[in-house]
Design a protein around this motif. Structure first.
Motif, PDB file in Angstrom:
ATOM      1  N   VAL A  62       0.833  -1.209   0.000  1.00 55.33           N
ATOM      2  CA  VAL A  62       0.000   0.000   0.000  1.00 55.33           C
ATOM      3  C   VAL A  62       0.866   1.256   0.000  1.00 55.33           C
ATOM      4  CG1 VAL A  62      -1.652   1.340   1.349  1.00 55.33           C
ATOM      5  CG2 VAL A  62      -1.998  -1.112   1.034  1.00 55.33           C
ATOM      6  N   VAL A 162      -4.599   3.946  -1.936  1.00 64.14           N
ATOM      7  CA  VAL A 162      -5.642   2.925  -2.003  1.00 64.14           C
ATOM      8  C   VAL A 162      -6.158   2.658  -3.409  1.00 64.14           C
ATOM      9  CG1 VAL A 162      -6.400   3.402   0.353  1.00 64.14           C
ATOM     10  CG2 VAL A 162      -7.487   4.600  -1.538  1.00 64.14           C
ATOM     11  N   ALA A 220     -11.104  -0.234   0.760  1.00 64.26           N
ATOM     12  CA  ALA A 220     -10.218   0.536  -0.113  1.00 64.26           C
ATOM     13  C   ALA A 220     -11.009   1.506  -0.984  1.00 64.26           C
ATOM     14  CB  ALA A 220      -9.386  -0.412  -0.984  1.00 64.26           C
TER      15      ALA A 220
END
Length: 282
Positions: A62, A162, A220
């Protein structure tokens, strides 16, 4: 242009303001680290060692996601003609903002504003880069840079974090179910039990992937939507940065020119933006 004085009423941002976006982003990363440590410890109790490793590995992916954000949004390096037109304007904007090193990229679009920035990367549309006169180009660049100064960098950073994982998770969900339909058609054509057994096994595997990926995918996408919403509300604040740097009049001229040449339908979002800029200039 470089060396010209500030217009009346305008002023440079305080020294170091250009790098202030690193502080809020660092705070976000610190908060994420605390959550990751807690989640890793919890999974370690259930799945010793590998539970914590899995959580940290996902977090590292991420964190690295903004590095690939350019591919998602279609960013590219300026071509030679664009580089010539952008170089002086971009230097002047960074100098006036007291900003550190930011990367300037181009996104192919006829719109005024580029997509959401990320990291220390500022984007400008190809239409602006090739057609705006120097003063107006500086105003647009100042607006785009304004998205990354101070706490405004947080929504852009979160969105870049994200976006790629969310798309990857959604792609995994789609691919896990994609063989089920064709296998069902084959099973019907075969009229044999083995075909329906294969359909059942594929559907079972797809359901397992869905159970595992559904929650993180939803989270997300929710985070990306929230970050984009905050970024849209930040348009006015980015305009404020441009005004404070002395580019307000030029930015109003750019927006009003777009309104005048909008063609069919009145672009209300640009009208509201022009009105807001007029108020800030006043």
């Amino acid at each position: 242009m470089a060396g010209r004085g500030l217009p009346p009423g305008a002023r440079d941002l305080p020294p170091g303001r250009g790098g202030a976006g690193l502080g809020p982003v660092a705070a976000v990363v610190g908060a994420e680290a605390v959550l990751v440590a807690a989640a890793g410890f919890g999974l370690h109790l259930v799945w010793p060692v590998w539970g914590a490793v899995a959580v940290v590995a996902v977090w590292v992916v991420v964190l690295a996601a903004p590095l690939g954000a350019g591919r998602v949004y279609g960013y590219r390096e300026p071509d030679s003609a664009e580089r010539v037109r952008l170089a002086q304007a971009w230097r002047d904007v960074q100098r006036r903002a007291g900003a550190g090193a930011y990367r300037l990229v181009v996104v192919d679009s006829e719109e005024l504003n580029a997509c959401m920035p990320f990291g220390r990367t500022v984007a400008v549309t190809s239409a602006s880069a090739r057609s705006l006169p120097p003063g107006r180009l500086e105003a647009v660049l100042a607006h785009e840079l304004g998205h990354l100064l101070g706490w405004r960098a947080v929504p852009a950073f979160v969105h870049a974090q994200v976006t790629l994982p969310a798309r990857a998770l959604l792609r995994a969900l789609r691919r896990s179910w994609s063989p089920v339909g064709p296998m069902w058609r084959r099973a019907v054509a075969w009229h044999r039990p083995i075909g329906f057994v294969l359909v059942f096994l594929l559907a079972l595997a797809a359901a397992a992937v869905t159970v595992v990926a559904a929650v993180p995918t939803g989270a997300a996408y929710a985070a990306a939507w929230g970050a984009r919403l905050l970024s849209r509300r930040g348009e006015g604040r980015a305009d404020t940065v441009a005004v404070r740097l002395g580019f307000g009049a030029e930015l109003v001229a750019v927006v009003e020119d777009r309104i005048e040449h909008a063609g069919e339908g009145l672009p209300l979002h640009l009208v509201r933006r022009a009105q807001g800029l007029r108020r800030r200039l006043g």
